[in-house]
Design an enzyme around this catalytic site. Structure first.
Site, short mmCIF file in Angstrom:
data_model
loop_
_atom_site.label_atom_id
_atom_site.label_comp_id
_atom_site.label_asym_id
_atom_site.label_seq_id
_atom_site.Cartn_x
_atom_site.Cartn_y
_atom_site.Cartn_z
N ILE A 13 -6.46 0.08 -4.64
CA ILE A 13 -5.37 0.91 -5.17
C ILE A 13 -5.39 2.27 -4.48
O ILE A 13 -6.39 2.97 -4.50
CB ILE A 13 -5.49 1.11 -6.70
CG1 ILE A 13 -5.50 -0.24 -7.41
CG2 ILE A 13 -4.32 1.96 -7.21
CD1 ILE A 13 -5.75 -0.14 -8.91
N HIS A 14 -4.29 2.60 -3.86
CA HIS A 14 -4.14 3.87 -3.13
C HIS A 14 -2.65 4.20 -3.16
O HIS A 14 -1.88 3.58 -3.89
CB HIS A 14 -4.67 3.72 -1.69
CG HIS A 14 -3.97 2.61 -0.96
ND1 HIS A 14 -2.87 2.83 -0.19
CD2 HIS A 14 -4.20 1.28 -0.95
CE1 HIS A 14 -2.45 1.66 0.30
NE2 HIS A 14 -3.25 0.72 -0.16
N GLY A 15 -2.21 5.15 -2.36
CA GLY A 15 -0.82 5.62 -2.40
C GLY A 15 0.22 4.53 -2.27
O GLY A 15 1.15 4.45 -3.07
#
Length: 160
Positions: A13-15
């Site tokens: 999970i990231h931008g």
């Protein structure tokens, strides 16, 4: 069916996953499936912070993910599965989880990988796992963000 989308992304999970993919899919739950990460309180804490507000999060090992999905625990939700590597998805498929399509995102470079495009690097084992998934009828695409045109991922592997 509860599974809205499946993505391989070494960053989990990231931008892009939080701010682009999750809302565009209308996902109500992100399910990170990873035996190692599910045992790390520090990594789980970081994933909780990165998860978009109002979206549920599960960080669970492969066995539990397969059982929960097959038992219908998420049938009322739109689940976005995110994993680091294709072997996890092959294991889920082999356990009977109905995965029909996989979007291959970022796979980081290491000393053991072969560079196949701007953001994807694979090991020989990854290639074998991708081929096994394709042989089971799973459609593999490469699409970094929702606005990009999806590409046939297996075309990237044809020379390997």
């Amino acid at each position: 069916m509860a599974i809205t989308a499946v993505r391989i992304d070494g960053r989990l999970i990231h931008g892009q996953v939080a701010n682009l993919w999750t809302p565009s899919l209308g996902a109500t739950r992100i399910m990170v499936v990873d035996d190692k990460v599910s045992q790390s309180d520090i990594e789980k804490s970081g994933l909780r912070m990165a998860c978009p507000a109002g979206t549920k999060l599960s960080v669970i090992p492969v066995e539990k993910a397969a059982k929960n999905i097959l038992d219908g625990r998420y049938d009322s939700q739109k689940v976005f599965i995110v994993v680091k590597k294709p072997d996890v998805l092959l294991e889920l498929v082999n356990k009977g989880v109905p995965i029909t399509a996989i979007n291959v995102g970022n796979m980081s470079q290491t000393s053991e990988t072969t560079h196949i495009n701007k953001s994807i690097n694979v090991t020989e084992k990854d290639v074998a796992d991708f081929k096994a998934l394709a042989d089971k009828g799973v459609k593999l695409t490469n699409q970094m963000v929702p606005g990009d045109k999806p590409n046939d991922f297996m075309e990237l592997l044809k020379d390997l």
